[in-house]
Write a protein that holds these residues in place. Structure first.
Motif, PDB file in Angstrom:
ATOM      1  N   ARG A 235      -7.800   5.397   3.224  1.00  0.00           N
ATOM      2  CA  ARG A 235      -8.434   5.324   1.903  1.00  0.00           C
ATOM      3  C   ARG A 235      -7.754   4.484   0.822  1.00  0.00           C
ATOM      4  NH1 ARG A 235     -12.496   9.464   0.672  1.00  0.00           N
ATOM      5  NH2 ARG A 235     -13.431   9.990   2.606  1.00  0.00           N
ATOM      6  N   LEU A 236      -6.637   4.215   1.176  1.00  0.00           N
ATOM      7  CA  LEU A 236      -5.600   3.333   0.208  1.00  0.00           C
ATOM      8  C   LEU A 236      -6.188   1.931   0.193  1.00  0.00           C
ATOM      9  CD1 LEU A 236      -2.225   4.541   1.093  1.00  0.00           C
ATOM     10  CD2 LEU A 236      -3.564   4.927  -1.162  1.00  0.00           C
ATOM     11  N   ALA A 237      -6.077   1.246  -0.911  1.00  0.00           N
ATOM     12  CA  ALA A 237      -6.480  -0.198  -0.958  1.00  0.00           C
ATOM     13  C   ALA A 237      -5.552  -1.098   0.085  1.00  0.00           C
ATOM     14  CB  ALA A 237      -6.620  -0.740  -2.326  1.00  0.00           C
ATOM     15  N   GLY A 238      -6.157  -2.162   0.357  1.00  0.00           N
ATOM     16  CA  GLY A 238      -5.168  -3.070   1.203  1.00  0.00           C
ATOM     17  C   GLY A 238      -3.710  -3.489   0.841  1.00  0.00           C
ATOM     18  N   ASP A 239      -3.861  -3.506  -0.496  1.00  0.00           N
ATOM     19  CA  ASP A 239      -2.288  -3.917  -1.282  1.00  0.00           C
ATOM     20  C   ASP A 239      -1.568  -2.467  -1.686  1.00  0.00           C
ATOM     21  OD1 ASP A 239      -4.161  -3.246  -3.157  1.00  0.00           O
ATOM     22  OD2 ASP A 239      -3.427  -4.767  -4.640  1.00  0.00           O
ATOM     23  N   GLU A 240      -2.088  -1.389  -1.257  1.00  0.00           N
ATOM     24  CA  GLU A 240      -1.100  -0.053  -1.633  1.00  0.00           C
ATOM     25  C   GLU A 240      -0.630   0.427  -0.621  1.00  0.00           C
ATOM     26  OE1 GLU A 240      -4.310   1.760  -5.236  1.00  0.00           O
ATOM     27  OE2 GLU A 240      -4.521   2.166  -3.167  1.00  0.00           O
ATOM     28  N   ARG A 241       0.569   0.875  -0.796  1.00  0.00           N
ATOM     29  CA  ARG A 241       1.374   1.608   0.213  1.00  0.00           C
ATOM     30  C   ARG A 241       1.756   2.918  -0.642  1.00  0.00           C
ATOM     31  NH1 ARG A 241       4.962  -2.702   3.546  1.00  0.00           N
ATOM     32  NH2 ARG A 241       3.240  -3.910   4.110  1.00  0.00           N
ATOM     33  N   VAL A 242       1.972   4.100   0.358  1.00  0.00           N
ATOM     34  CA  VAL A 242       2.528   5.243  -0.170  1.00  0.00           C
ATOM     35  C   VAL A 242       3.720   5.583   0.689  1.00  0.00           C
ATOM     36  CG1 VAL A 242       1.216   6.795   1.293  1.00  0.00           C
ATOM     37  CG2 VAL A 242       2.155   7.565  -0.695  1.00  0.00           C
TER      38      VAL A 242
ATOM     39  N   LYS B  39       2.683  21.285   7.219  1.00  0.00           N
ATOM     40  CA  LYS B  39       3.677  20.772   7.991  1.00  0.00           C
ATOM     41  C   LYS B  39       2.832  19.543   8.601  1.00  0.00           C
ATOM     42  CE  LYS B  39       4.948  25.445   9.718  1.00  0.00           C
ATOM     43  NZ  LYS B  39       4.967  26.222  10.786  1.00  0.00           N
ATOM     44  N   PRO B  40       3.293  18.301   7.956  1.00  0.00           N
ATOM     45  CA  PRO B  40       2.944  17.042   8.260  1.00  0.00           C
ATOM     46  C   PRO B  40       3.368  16.752   9.975  1.00  0.00           C
ATOM     47  CG  PRO B  40       3.824  16.774   6.308  1.00  0.00           C
ATOM     48  CD  PRO B  40       4.270  18.299   6.889  1.00  0.00           C
ATOM     49  N   ILE B  41       2.454  16.200  10.550  1.00  0.00           N
ATOM     50  CA  ILE B  41       2.908  15.997  12.182  1.00  0.00           C
ATOM     51  C   ILE B  41       2.496  14.610  12.396  1.00  0.00           C
ATOM     52  CG2 ILE B  41       2.092  18.412  12.829  1.00  0.00           C
ATOM     53  CD1 ILE B  41      -0.365  17.030  13.943  1.00  0.00           C
ATOM     54  N   GLY B  42       2.022  13.797  11.446  1.00  0.00           N
ATOM     55  CA  GLY B  42       1.895  12.179  12.040  1.00  0.00           C
ATOM     56  C   GLY B  42       1.004  11.599  10.910  1.00  0.00           C
ATOM     57  N   VAL B  43       0.717  10.266  11.023  1.00  0.00           N
ATOM     58  CA  VAL B  43       0.009   9.519  10.197  1.00  0.00           C
ATOM     59  C   VAL B  43      -1.334   9.140  10.746  1.00  0.00           C
ATOM     60  CG1 VAL B  43       0.150   7.421   8.652  1.00  0.00           C
ATOM     61  CG2 VAL B  43       2.108   8.967   9.094  1.00  0.00           C
ATOM     62  N   VAL B  44      -2.364   9.155   9.924  1.00  0.00           N
ATOM     63  CA  VAL B  44      -3.995   8.305  10.398  1.00  0.00           C
ATOM     64  C   VAL B  44      -3.663   6.822   9.770  1.00  0.00           C
ATOM     65  CG1 VAL B  44      -6.102   8.403  10.924  1.00  0.00           C
ATOM     66  CG2 VAL B  44      -4.646  10.492  11.021  1.00  0.00           C
ATOM     67  N   ALA B  45      -3.692   5.902  10.282  1.00  0.00           N
ATOM     68  CA  ALA B  45      -3.827   4.630   9.422  1.00  0.00           C
ATOM     69  C   ALA B  45      -4.776   3.682  10.399  1.00  0.00           C
ATOM     70  CB  ALA B  45      -2.653   4.108   9.364  1.00  0.00           C
ATOM     71  N   ASN B  46      -5.162   2.667   9.547  1.00  0.00           N
ATOM     72  CA  ASN B  46      -5.949   1.479  10.354  1.00  0.00           C
ATOM     73  C   ASN B  46      -4.961   0.665  10.861  1.00  0.00           C
ATOM     74  OD1 ASN B  46      -5.242  -0.396   8.275  1.00  0.00           O
ATOM     75  ND2 ASN B  46      -7.074   0.422   7.044  1.00  0.00           N
ATOM     76  N   THR B  47      -5.223  -0.401  11.605  1.00  0.00           N
ATOM     77  CA  THR B  47      -4.387  -1.238  12.164  1.00  0.00           C
ATOM     78  C   THR B  47      -3.433  -2.091  11.297  1.00  0.00           C
ATOM     79  OG1 THR B  47      -6.132  -1.703  13.890  1.00  0.00           O
ATOM     80  CG2 THR B  47      -4.314  -3.441  13.815  1.00  0.00           C
ATOM     81  N   GLU B  48      -4.217  -2.657   9.919  1.00  0.00           N
ATOM     82  CA  GLU B  48      -3.282  -3.229   9.204  1.00  0.00           C
ATOM     83  C   GLU B  48      -2.163  -2.449   8.555  1.00  0.00           C
ATOM     84  OE1 GLU B  48      -6.511  -3.249   9.207  1.00  0.00           O
ATOM     85  OE2 GLU B  48      -6.963  -5.202   9.747  1.00  0.00           O
ATOM     86  N   GLN B  49      -2.377  -1.330   8.388  1.00  0.00           N
ATOM     87  CA  GLN B  49      -1.481  -0.185   7.860  1.00  0.00           C
ATOM     88  C   GLN B  49      -0.495   0.445   8.748  1.00  0.00           C
ATOM     89  OE1 GLN B  49      -4.599   2.438   6.444  1.00  0.00           O
ATOM     90  NE2 GLN B  49      -4.348   1.901   4.329  1.00  0.00           N
ATOM     91  N   ALA B  50      -0.668   0.176  10.036  1.00  0.00           N
ATOM     92  CA  ALA B  50       0.184   1.067  11.061  1.00  0.00           C
ATOM     93  C   ALA B  50       1.515   0.699  10.682  1.00  0.00           C
ATOM     94  CB  ALA B  50      -0.447   0.749  12.451  1.00  0.00           C
ATOM     95  N   GLY B  51       1.913  -0.618  10.495  1.00  0.00           N
ATOM     96  CA  GLY B  51       3.088  -1.126  10.633  1.00  0.00           C
ATOM     97  C   GLY B  51       3.978  -0.413   9.551  1.00  0.00           C
ATOM     98  N   TRP B  52       3.465  -0.498   8.187  1.00  0.00           N
ATOM     99  CA  TRP B  52       4.394   0.286   7.147  1.00  0.00           C
ATOM    100  C   TRP B  52       4.414   1.751   7.215  1.00  0.00           C
ATOM    101  CZ3 TRP B  52       1.704   3.357   3.814  1.00  0.00           C
ATOM    102  CH2 TRP B  52       0.599   2.837   3.514  1.00  0.00           C
ATOM    103  N   ALA B  53       3.045   2.389   7.856  1.00  0.00           N
ATOM    104  CA  ALA B  53       2.813   3.809   7.841  1.00  0.00           C
ATOM    105  C   ALA B  53       3.659   4.647   8.516  1.00  0.00           C
ATOM    106  CB  ALA B  53       1.307   4.062   7.964  1.00  0.00           C
ATOM    107  N   VAL B  54       4.056   4.143   9.870  1.00  0.00           N
ATOM    108  CA  VAL B  54       4.670   4.634  10.839  1.00  0.00           C
ATOM    109  C   VAL B  54       6.411   4.159  10.902  1.00  0.00           C
ATOM    110  CG1 VAL B  54       2.715   5.233  12.057  1.00  0.00           C
ATOM    111  CG2 VAL B  54       4.021   3.223  12.469  1.00  0.00           C
ATOM    112  N   ALA B  55       6.603   3.404  10.031  1.00  0.00           N
ATOM    113  CA  ALA B  55       7.800   2.693  10.367  1.00  0.00           C
ATOM    114  C   ALA B  55       9.202   3.945   9.953  1.00  0.00           C
ATOM    115  CB  ALA B  55       8.338   1.877   9.315  1.00  0.00           C
ATOM    116  N   ASP B  56       8.789   5.001   9.297  1.00  0.00           N
ATOM    117  CA  ASP B  56       9.601   5.765   8.763  1.00  0.00           C
ATOM    118  C   ASP B  56       9.755   7.216   9.372  1.00  0.00           C
ATOM    119  OD1 ASP B  56      10.908   4.483   6.483  1.00  0.00           O
ATOM    120  OD2 ASP B  56       8.940   4.634   5.799  1.00  0.00           O
TER     121      ASP B  56
END
Length: 255
Positions: free
Chosen positions: A57-64, A79-96
């Motif tokens: 739901r984040l805008a294209g230029d937003e990162r959390v 208990k967070p177990i993972g990230v759900v992201a679209n293709t454009e977000q996947a790089g930064w969302a799962v890098a950590d």
């Protein structure tokens, strides 16, 4: 011929079924404030539940900051177990560290747009998780706030919120949540969570024809399923009310 040995592990296809914490702002302070407001009265509401951090739901230029957000959710006993992201977000969302998860919701987008919008209109504002909400039917009454009737079973992860009384005519499954500012009537087994009087209505009550709850609460006073109920109310027709900040469970004597 030698017998084939039984393997000590198996690989099977599967899917992760969990609540989504849907992020709508990258501002962690704002998220923390809303989490605190949501859970001050019911600190056990999502205690121990696994969640997927959904950033779509984040805008294209937003990162959390996903790691910081995961730590924050852990503070609220999720208990967070993972990230759900679209293709454009996947790089930064799962890098950590947290893995990228597939979501059933991706395969449910064939539903008509009008049906999706109807579900969105019924959903209670959530800072904690995105849970599918069963469309409800309002019933006019003398009060200015109508009752809400749910005549379908509630599955795990589904949530219903009513500003007045809430009437449930079918099963509330484990992991489902029913929340009302007034009374809650459940004419079926309650196996999930029921919270009545959530805005501080001390005289709210919960009525149930088969009480087997994960959590039950009135005006912020709660009891979890970790503590066994007395035999005369466990799995039976019961009313729950609040007396001197204590939950009272009383058999209804229904057959």
């Amino acid at each position: 011929m030698p017998q084939k040995k039984t393997p000590y592990f198996e690989l099977r296809s599967g899917a992760v079924d969990t609540l989504h914490f849907v992020v709508k702002t990258p501002q962690l302070d704002t998220l923390r404030t809303e989490l605190a407001q949501r859970f001050d009265a019911t600190p056990e509401f999502f205690a121990g539940d696994t969640v997927a951090i959904d950033v779509r739901r984040l805008a294209g230029d937003e990162r959390v900051a996903v790691p910081a957000l995961a730590e924050m959710l852990a503070e609220f006993r999720m208990k967070p177990i993972g990230v759900v992201a679209n293709t454009e977000q996947a790089g930064w969302a799962v890098a950590d560290g947290l893995p990228l998860l597939d979501s059933h919701e991706r395969h449910e987008r064939r539903a008509p747009r009008a049906a999706r919008e109807a579900n969105d209109a019924e959903a209670v504002p959530q800072a904690s998780a995105e849970a599918s909400v069963v469309p409800a039917q309002a019933v006019p009454e003398a009060s200015s706030i109508p009752s809400t009737i749910i005549d379908k079973p509630l599955r795990s992860g589904q949530q219903v919120y009513a500003k007045g009384d809430l009437i449930i005519l079918d099963l509330v499954s484990y992991g489902a949540e029913v929340i009302a500012e007034g009374n809650i009537h459940i004419y079926a087994p309650l196996r999930g969570r029921a919270l009545a009087g959530v805005k501080g209505k001390l005289d709210a009550r919960i009525f149930c024809t088969c009480l087997e709850p994960e959590l039950i609460s009135i005006a912020g006073i709660y009891r979890t399923g970790e503590y066994a109920l007395p035999p005369d109310v466990q799995g039976r027709s019961v009313q729950v009310r609040l007396v001197d900040d204590k939950l009272i469970f009383e058999p209804l004597g229904l057959k």
